[in-house]
Design an enzyme around this catalytic site. Sequence first.
Site: not given
Length: 381
Positions: A244, A270, A281
């Site tokens: 798992e 955007r 940055q």
Amino acid sequence: MDFAPSAEHKELCAEVLRFARAELNDGIEERDRASRFPRELWDKCGDMRLQGLMVPEEYGGVGLDPLGTALVLESLGYGCRDAGLVFSICAHLLACVVPIWKHGSEEQKRRYLPKLSSGEWIAVNGMTEPGSGSDAFAMRTRAVPRGDDFVLNGAKTFSSNGPVADVAVVYAATAPEKRVGGISCFLVEKGTPGFRAAQQFEKLGLRTSSIGELLFEDCALPQSALLGGVGAGETVFSESMAWERICLVAAHVGHMQRLLEQAVEHARTRQAFGKPIGKQQAVSHRIADMKVRLEAARLLTYKAAWRLDRARDIALDASITKLYASEALLDSALDTVRVLGGTGFMEECDAARALRDAVGGVIYSGTSDIQRDIIARWLGL
Ligand SMILES: Cc1cc2nc3c(=O)[nH]c(=O)nc-3n(C[C@H](O)[C@H](O)[C@H](O)COP(=O)(O)OP(=O)(O)OC[C@H]3O[C@@H](n4cnc5c(N)ncnc54)[C@H](O)[C@@H]3O)c2cc1C
């Protein structure tokens, strides 16, 4: 060490990615809001044998090696926007199917693996109790011999798939004084007198995966319900946790890839202050960090999966991989929300859901603290 995907791996991954994108994503916002487990999609995954990836073909599975299993789960996590469904499949596959495949008698394998691999039956793993989670072997559930039977009494909690499961892989103390060595594992079918799935919980994330309690009241089980023999519980559990901790986080890697692509796309398009936000940055470096986390998590996962059936002891690899990848997913989900701004915080947004879903990853299968404890113990601390 060579963990390059084979041609067969690549073909299967491409098929699973196509399937996930085409079949598993519609309506995710609605069912997440309603905390509804999508049984119809579970069944479609069963048609693909996703619930039996590593199970040998003679028992109805795909017969993949651990690396192939991890790669396919990565593709599923990449293509499927329903992380709850992916989690349900992983809980079934890694904490229930693996133990039966690895430790089941021939009769048990023939009875359970075909139905579990096809998704006809759903499995739940019951270890955690109201009074014991991280300290799992301090469990109170008891299995007391009575004639040829064992009689189970106790309660399990936070059992993923519990409310919808057909069979439970349950751990109980047969010799409590031996603590870890006194735990045994049992297969309990739905409808067995004295066994019932109880309270279903509402969760912060992974809402399409149902979770609840398992109650045992004088539940009589025959010897044939024992998985791996008396006292083998710790071995059975540890092995399933290794699977798992390595293969479940492969799905996280796929999820992180999807989040990265979403963040990059948003940062490119955007506009703010006359240019794309990705030209700032602060934004581009945040996304660069997401890429580094993704690649590191991917490499850890592939290496651990490759070693899973080769290393003499895999516990350290499993803890490092689980710790890093689950924390990386949580960090990258939060970074995606930050990059998306207000849009990322809205309920309908994949990134907002990803953030909620990712919190579970640092808790289940052993919390991050517990993984650090295991790693520290390996270092002799
Ligand atoms: C989404 C989800 C799905 C789950 N599915 C299943 C399932 O299918 N089957 C199942 O059996 N369980 C399942 N669990 C339960 C899960 O395994 C436990 O919640 C987990 O192991 C932590 O146990 P706990 O909740 O009792 O917390 P506790 O053990 O009480 O821990 C509380 C806090 O104390 C810290 N802590 C405890 N001990 C130590 C220590 N020694 N060193 C450092 N820190 C420590 C923990 O890290 C944690 O921060 C699931 C949980 C979640 C959230």
